[in-house]
Scaffold this active site. Sequence first.
Site, PDB file in Angstrom:
ATOM      1  N   ASN A 165       3.435   4.694  32.169  1.00  0.00           N
ATOM      2  CA  ASN A 165       2.428   4.213  33.303  1.00  0.00           C
ATOM      3  C   ASN A 165       1.682   5.297  33.978  1.00  0.00           C
ATOM      4  OD1 ASN A 165       3.264   1.487  33.268  1.00  0.00           O
ATOM      5  ND2 ASN A 165       5.206   2.149  33.474  1.00  0.00           N
ATOM      6  N   SER A 195       1.346  12.770  44.386  1.00  0.00           N
ATOM      7  CA  SER A 195       2.310  12.704  45.376  1.00  0.00           C
ATOM      8  C   SER A 195       3.047  13.558  45.872  1.00  0.00           C
ATOM      9  CB  SER A 195       3.338  11.767  44.679  1.00  0.00           C
ATOM     10  OG  SER A 195       4.583  11.706  45.448  1.00  0.00           O
ATOM     11  N   TYR A 198       9.336  11.665  38.308  1.00  0.00           N
ATOM     12  CA  TYR A 198       8.138  10.940  38.892  1.00  0.00           C
ATOM     13  C   TYR A 198       7.165  11.851  39.430  1.00  0.00           C
ATOM     14  CZ  TYR A 198       5.552   8.947  42.782  1.00  0.00           C
ATOM     15  OH  TYR A 198       4.725   8.743  43.610  1.00  0.00           O
ATOM     16  N   LYS A 229       3.250  13.260  38.140  1.00  0.00           N
ATOM     17  CA  LYS A 229       2.250  13.465  39.035  1.00  0.00           C
ATOM     18  C   LYS A 229       1.639  14.763  38.929  1.00  0.00           C
ATOM     19  CE  LYS A 229       2.213   9.568  40.771  1.00  0.00           C
ATOM     20  NZ  LYS A 229       0.811   8.290  40.615  1.00  0.00           N
TER      21      LYS A 229
HETATM   22  N1  LIG Z   1       3.000   4.472  48.874  1.00  0.00           N
HETATM   23  C1  LIG Z   1       3.337   5.854  49.010  1.00  0.00           C
HETATM   24  O1  LIG Z   1       3.570   6.386  50.183  1.00  0.00           O
HETATM   25  C2  LIG Z   1       2.867   6.695  48.268  1.00  0.00           C
HETATM   26  C3  LIG Z   1       2.326   6.236  46.885  1.00  0.00           C
HETATM   27  N2  LIG Z   1       1.955   7.124  45.976  1.00  0.00           N
HETATM   28  C4  LIG Z   1       1.175   6.599  44.780  1.00  0.00           C
HETATM   29  O2  LIG Z   1       0.030   5.901  45.041  1.00  0.00           O
HETATM   30  C5  LIG Z   1      -0.190   5.014  44.105  1.00  0.00           C
HETATM   31  C6  LIG Z   1      -0.117   3.576  44.699  1.00  0.00           C
HETATM   32  O3  LIG Z   1       1.227   3.485  45.079  1.00  0.00           O
HETATM   33  P1  LIG Z   1       1.699   2.126  46.005  1.00  0.00           P
HETATM   34  O4  LIG Z   1       0.605   1.387  46.424  1.00  0.00           O
HETATM   35  O5  LIG Z   1       2.628   2.678  46.882  1.00  0.00           O
HETATM   36  O6  LIG Z   1       2.428   1.405  44.847  1.00  0.00           O
HETATM   37  P2  LIG Z   1       2.602  -0.191  44.630  1.00  0.00           P
HETATM   38  O7  LIG Z   1       3.968  -0.419  43.496  1.00  0.00           O
HETATM   39  O8  LIG Z   1       2.682  -0.926  45.863  1.00  0.00           O
HETATM   40  O9  LIG Z   1       1.265  -0.586  43.595  1.00  0.00           O
HETATM   41  C7  LIG Z   1       1.044   0.059  42.526  1.00  0.00           C
HETATM   42  C8  LIG Z   1       0.000  -1.056  41.837  1.00  0.00           C
HETATM   43  O10 LIG Z   1       0.080  -0.504  40.394  1.00  0.00           O
HETATM   44  C9  LIG Z   1       0.074  -1.612  39.652  1.00  0.00           C
HETATM   45  N3  LIG Z   1       0.512  -1.109  38.058  1.00  0.00           N
HETATM   46  C10 LIG Z   1       1.490  -0.450  37.961  1.00  0.00           C
HETATM   47  N4  LIG Z   1       1.499   0.216  36.655  1.00  0.00           N
HETATM   48  C11 LIG Z   1       0.394  -0.539  36.046  1.00  0.00           C
HETATM   49  C12 LIG Z   1      -0.050  -0.536  34.914  1.00  0.00           C
HETATM   50  N5  LIG Z   1       0.454   0.301  33.900  1.00  0.00           N
HETATM   51  N6  LIG Z   1      -1.316  -1.130  34.618  1.00  0.00           N
HETATM   52  C13 LIG Z   1      -2.041  -1.766  35.783  1.00  0.00           C
HETATM   53  N7  LIG Z   1      -1.470  -1.701  36.998  1.00  0.00           N
HETATM   54  C14 LIG Z   1      -0.376  -1.225  37.157  1.00  0.00           C
HETATM   55  C15 LIG Z   1       1.214  -2.436  40.247  1.00  0.00           C
HETATM   56  O11 LIG Z   1       0.957  -3.770  39.535  1.00  0.00           O
HETATM   57  C16 LIG Z   1       0.963  -2.271  41.645  1.00  0.00           C
HETATM   58  O12 LIG Z   1       0.237  -3.233  42.044  1.00  0.00           O
HETATM   59  C17 LIG Z   1       0.921   5.231  42.886  1.00  0.00           C
HETATM   60  O13 LIG Z   1       0.302   5.997  41.718  1.00  0.00           O
HETATM   61  C18 LIG Z   1       1.820   5.926  43.572  1.00  0.00           C
HETATM   62  O14 LIG Z   1       2.764   6.801  42.998  1.00  0.00           O
HETATM   63  C19 LIG Z   1       2.174   8.668  46.251  1.00  0.00           C
HETATM   64  C20 LIG Z   1       2.692   9.020  47.188  1.00  0.00           C
HETATM   65  C21 LIG Z   1       3.155   8.234  48.287  1.00  0.00           C
HETATM   66  O1  LIG Z   2       5.430   9.233  46.039  1.00  0.00           O
HETATM   67  C1  LIG Z   2       5.887   8.726  46.805  1.00  0.00           C
HETATM   68  O2  LIG Z   2       6.575   9.159  48.153  1.00  0.00           O
HETATM   69  C2  LIG Z   2       6.891   8.476  48.981  1.00  0.00           C
HETATM   70  C3  LIG Z   2       7.632   9.283  50.066  1.00  0.00           C
HETATM   71  O3  LIG Z   2       8.856   9.630  49.317  1.00  0.00           O
HETATM   72  P1  LIG Z   2      10.394   9.489  49.720  1.00  0.00           P
HETATM   73  O4  LIG Z   2      11.106   9.871  48.636  1.00  0.00           O
HETATM   74  O5  LIG Z   2      10.418  10.360  51.035  1.00  0.00           O
HETATM   75  O6  LIG Z   2      10.418   8.005  50.200  1.00  0.00           O
HETATM   76  C4  LIG Z   2       7.385   7.176  48.730  1.00  0.00           C
HETATM   77  O7  LIG Z   2       7.856   6.251  49.532  1.00  0.00           O
HETATM   78  C5  LIG Z   2       6.507   6.200  47.764  1.00  0.00           C
HETATM   79  O8  LIG Z   2       7.426   5.164  47.285  1.00  0.00           O
HETATM   80  C6  LIG Z   2       6.274   6.984  46.354  1.00  0.00           C
HETATM   81  O9  LIG Z   2       5.432   6.653  45.834  1.00  0.00           O
END
Ligand SMILES: NC(=O)C1=CN([C@@H]2O[C@H](COP(=O)(O)OP(=O)(O)OC[C@H]3O[C@@H](n4cnc5c(N)ncnc54)[C@H](O)[C@@H]3O)[C@@H](O)[C@H]2O)C=CC1
Ligand SMILES: O=C1O[C@H](COP(=O)(O)O)[C@@H](O)[C@H](O)[C@H]1O
Length: 247
Positions: free
Chosen positions: A84, A109, A146, A150
């Site tokens: 992914n 990330s 993970y 990234k």
């Molecule tokens: N939420 C956070 O605090 C952080 C998020 N990120 C990164 O930001 C991005 C988004 O994260 P979130 O919105 O929190 O996660 P999330 O899980 O809420 O959203 C990710 C979306 O990507 C879709 N997805 C996953 N694999 C897929 C694939 N192979 N093909 C098509 N769609 C796919 C899922 O269905 C989901 O809707 C991720 O790459 C995550 O690693 C990075 C650091 C922190």
């Molecule tokens: O990359 C990500 O980082 C946030 C923060 O990390 P944490 O280990 O302090 O929770 C995480 O919440 C998020 O799911 C992840 O995608």
Amino acid sequence: MAQSVLLTGAAGRVGQAILADLADEYEWRLLDRDPPTEELPGEFVVADITDSEAVREAMDGIDAVIHLAGDPRPEAPWDSVLTNNIDGAQTVYEAAVDAGVEKVAFASSNHAVGAYETPERVPDLYRPHDQYRLDGSELPRPGNLYGVSKAAGETLGRYYHDEHDLSVVCVRIGNLTKGHPPIDYERGQAMWLSYRDCAHLFDRCIRADYGYEIVYGISDNDRKYYSLERARAVLGYEPRDNSAHHD
Ligand SMILES: NC(=O)C1=CN([C@@H]2O[C@H](COP(=O)(O)OP(=O)(O)OC[C@H]3O[C@@H](n4cnc5c(N)ncnc54)[C@H](O)[C@@H]3O)[C@@H](O)[C@H]2O)C=CC1
Ligand SMILES: O=C1O[C@H](COP(=O)(O)O)[C@@H](O)[C@H](O)[C@H]1O
């Protein structure tokens, strides 16, 4: 005319933060493997980012890509992040180049550099008095697979910039939490990213000019150990929130 932007992972948390503030700013094409559960702006493509044909079709007529789709779990197993996050990112960059897309903002990330948080540095690192800063020029230092995925996505971006002239910004997102910073979690408060700062930051990623950049995606938290200087200087990022302003 508004730019056309492809938002992958649109149904997730970061996607929702972006669309909450920027729905009317761009012509959106939204892509996710999960169909939306509510009405979203623009055309929705249900596809997997590892499906190169589907991703290629989704790039048609697109000016910029915000690539969020992937497995966001810090504890995600290798087979999932390999497919992914790494294969998915490569598929997106390749299709972007082939379609003549100008720029890609990649959701990296904090976990790409998580191993800088050594036992000697924490918990002081998470506190306002500590002066240690990561600024994006340091080598990746992941603390889990993970984070490795990234770092790989950032390196793929470097390759597609150097070899194919694609503009790429890698945003090392901290901890996106809606409404308030994480409670009783110093690390999360140090790297909190509010929803409105998140939307503003990705807006700047679409509008600004750059070649290849790594920036940190956090609010202007007193506890921060990530520098915001590069995001401010290159993108014009002006965060409005600070985890210290919440109880
Ligand atoms: N939420 C956070 O605090 C952080 C998020 N990120 C990164 O930001 C991005 C988004 O994260 P979130 O919105 O929190 O996660 P999330 O899980 O809420 O959203 C990710 C979306 O990507 C879709 N997805 C996953 N694999 C897929 C694939 N192979 N093909 C098509 N769609 C796919 C899922 O269905 C989901 O809707 C991720 O790459 C995550 O690693 C990075 C650091 C922190
Ligand atoms: O990359 C990500 O980082 C946030 C923060 O990390 P944490 O280990 O302090 O929770 C995480 O919440 C998020 O799911 C992840 O995608």
